[in-house]
Motif scaffolding. Structure first.
Motif, PDB file in Angstrom:
ATOM      1  N   THR A 177      49.337 -27.356 -11.582  1.00  0.00           N
ATOM      2  CA  THR A 177      48.722 -28.623 -10.769  1.00  0.00           C
ATOM      3  C   THR A 177      49.549 -28.979  -9.653  1.00  0.00           C
ATOM      4  O   THR A 177      49.127 -29.160  -8.468  1.00  0.00           O
ATOM      5  N   SER A 196      50.528 -25.950 -17.056  1.00  0.00           N
ATOM      6  CA  SER A 196      49.266 -26.440 -16.454  1.00  0.00           C
ATOM      7  C   SER A 196      49.795 -27.594 -15.339  1.00  0.00           C
ATOM      8  O   SER A 196      49.178 -27.706 -14.299  1.00  0.00           O
ATOM      9  N   MET A 197      50.670 -28.461 -15.895  1.00  0.00           N
ATOM     10  CA  MET A 197      51.024 -29.511 -14.735  1.00  0.00           C
ATOM     11  C   MET A 197      51.937 -28.881 -13.634  1.00  0.00           C
ATOM     12  O   MET A 197      51.707 -29.375 -12.487  1.00  0.00           O
ATOM     13  N   SER A 229      43.193 -36.273 -16.392  1.00  0.00           N
ATOM     14  CA  SER A 229      44.034 -36.004 -17.532  1.00  0.00           C
ATOM     15  C   SER A 229      43.400 -35.704 -18.885  1.00  0.00           C
ATOM     16  O   SER A 229      43.630 -34.889 -19.626  1.00  0.00           O
TER      17      SER A 229
END
Lengths: 244, 320
Positions: free
Chosen positions: A115, A111-112, A133
């Motif tokens: 992102t 996911s990061m 977060s």
């Protein structure tokens, strides 16, 4: 006692990350998956990507958390390695939570990456990094707990994958990733509200696109928390049932 | 004798099938307690209940002084378990598996390296420390599993069919480790379907068949329980006369096959002396003389009604 449980969770998590998650093929998949996803959508629809970005982050969380975790738990059940953990002086809650954390961390990595791609290429703006977060962590934990529930309900790895897809694909289409929930026909909209991803997408949109008020954001996080505890409770009950 | 395991009416039912049927037994501290029975007798189900891998349907047990129903985490702290399958982590090395076990059982951080080194040396695994568990042979895997079960110095070690599937050399060295453990004062709860293994290792044996314990006793006493008891057998220079047979008949039952005479008796020494004395009196030469005791296998067959052949077929199945 609590310290013993926390220590146990930490060591199981470290073991899982070393033995399963942080293997070169998994890391490459973790990077490639969001990259391909981002590329595919940017080629298909270069306009409106910013609208789609929070949904893509949520989608990366869905696949990142549930894919590997379901394999890890069912594989360990088959080889008897999960039994080794059950022999340790730890509660089943702690063992499951360690497994859920492993899935959540792997999902978090993907996911990061998604992102980062969304911020760099789709110009997505994370206006409140703290709220983003919190929302993402809750999403990852909830989806990972759902993955654990699926994994403890079946015996074989392929069953876990098949059963996961029963949740994953409806969630992708009914949770507002591509189509806003408000545009979904009414009977199906009720289904949307039963899916945890709906609240994740809504919250992520809130902290990136300002499409959600703070009140709704709080409601989203509260519902996600409820889902998390519900999935954890059900997973533990399933695991305990298998010990009867 | 201090009891470290006390099971009372322990029962396990799976979907209406009774795997363990109200068994009660006690295990003394420091002994090797053998649980002997054919496959499907309820041995593994009993162990699984005692170590918290499954809940009893009825009854309960105290293990190391703690109730398995109410204080299972305390039980788990004090026991080591060698399961039937070598279920450590293939992706981790032998050393990493031992480290992980020491972490799970909360061995103090500063003691871990010494304890792991000690176990690797003891089980002759030092040169395999960095080999992935999945790459080890079956015998070596078994040794790592036992080492992992001992990492926290448990009071009791449960071993479920530890030598099944091992070659003769590995099985023999494993039996040696079990003997060493007992000498160090560790209580060993051993399930096996190898009669000779139970006879060799166990201080006491429980014979279990179809979920029921038939008897619990020392191997010697179990052998004594079977009818017939010891046999004195001799080959004489010629067939003895009826008077001699009648006199020997007072010591036990006598079977005669031409020059071969067998006396089934409760007192071997008296029978031996009388036989030699009477033979001398009759002018017979004793060409060969031997005593035979019923084996544990004879006792098992008589007490359980299970044939030795069926145990042998269990054995060959287990070896595959």
């Amino acid at each position: 006692m609590l310290m013993d449980e926390l220590r146990g969770i930490y060591y199981i998590l470290m073991k899982d990350l070393k033995a399963y998650y942080f293997k070169p093929p998994n890391i490459s998949w973790g990077i490639l998956f969001p990259l391909v996803l981002a590329l595919a959508f940017s080629l298909r629809n270069p306009e409106g990507l910013i609208e789609l970005a929070p949904g893509l982050v949520a989608m990366a969380a869905v696949f990142g958390t549930t894919s590997m975790e379901a394999i890890v738990i069912t594989f360990e059940r088959r080889t008897g390695a999960l039994e080794r953990l059950l022999l340790a002086p730890l509660s089943t809650h702690s063992i499951l939570f360690a497994k859920v954390l492993g899935g959540a961390m792997f999902g978090g990595m993907i996911s990061m990456a998604m992102t980062a791609l969304a911020v760099i290429f789709f110009k997505m703006r994370v206006t409140n990094p703290l709220l983003f977060s919190i929302t993402l962590c809750l999403t990852l934990l909830t989806l990972s707990a759902l993955g654990a529930l699926v994994a403890v309900s079946v015996k074989e790895v392929f069953e876990a994958q098949t059963l996961s897809n029963y949740f994953r694909f409806p969630m992708i289409f009914l949770s507002g990733v591509f189509i806003p929930v408000q545009s979904i026909p009414l009977p199906l909209r009720f289904v949307s509200y039963l899916l945890p991803l709906t609240y994740s997408v809504d919250a992520l949109k809130g902290v990136t696109l300002h499409q959600t008020s703070i009140g709704w954001l709080m409601l989203d996080t509260a519902v996600l928390t409820l889902f998390f505890f519900g999935f954890m409770y059900a997973s533990n009950a399933m695991l305990k049932r298998s010990l009867k | 004798m201090e009891k470290v395991i006390a099971a009372r009416n322990l029962t396990k039912e799976y979907d209406g099938l009774l795997a363990v049927d109200h068994v009660s037994f006690e295990v003394n501290r420091g002994e090797v307690f053998g649980f002997l029975g054919p496959n499907g007798a309820g041995k593994t189900s009993t162990i699984r209940m005692l170590v918290g891998l499954t809940e009893p349907s009825e009854g309960s047990a105290l293990v190391a002084g703690y109730d398995i129903r109410k204080e299972i985490v305390e039980v788990k702290r004090r026991v080591g378990v060698v399961t039937e399958t070598s279920n450590l982590y293939d992706e981790l090395t032998a050393g990493e598996n031992l480290l992980f076990a020491s972490q799970l059982y909360n061995v103090p951080r500063n003691e871990r390296p010494t304890r792991i080194k000690e176990l690797l040396e003891r089980f002759h695994l030092t040169d395999r420390r960095d080999t992935k568990f999945g790459k080890l042979s079956r015998g070596l895997k078994r040794r790592v599993v036992i080492a992992a079960a001992l990492v926290h110095r448990p009071e009791i070690i449960f071993m479920d069919e530890p030598t099944t599937g091992l070659d003769v050399v590995s099985a023999r060295s494993l039996r040696k480790y079990i003997e060493e453990l007992q000498k160090e004062g560790t209580t060993v709860f051993l399930t096996t379907h190898y009669i000779e293994e139970a006879d060799q290792l166990a201080d006491r044996i429980a014979l279990i068949v179809k979920g029921n314990i038939v008897t619990v006793d020392t191997p010697e006493r179990i052998k004594d329980k079977v009818k017939g008891t010891p046999i004195v057998e001799a080959i004489l220079s010629r067939e003895p006369n009826k008077l001699m047979i009648k006199n020997l008949g007072e010591l036990g039952s006598v079977d005669l096959d031409e020059r071969r005479i067998s006396i089934t008796t409760g007192n071997v020494m008296v029978a031996l002396e009388s036989l030699i004395h009477l033979a001398k009196q009759e002018g017979l030469e004793v060409q060969h003389i031997q005593t035979q005791r019923p084996s544990l296998e004879d006792a098992f067959v008589e007490l359980t009604g299970i044939s030795a052949e069926s145990m042998m077929s269990e054995k060959s199945r287990g070896r595959r």
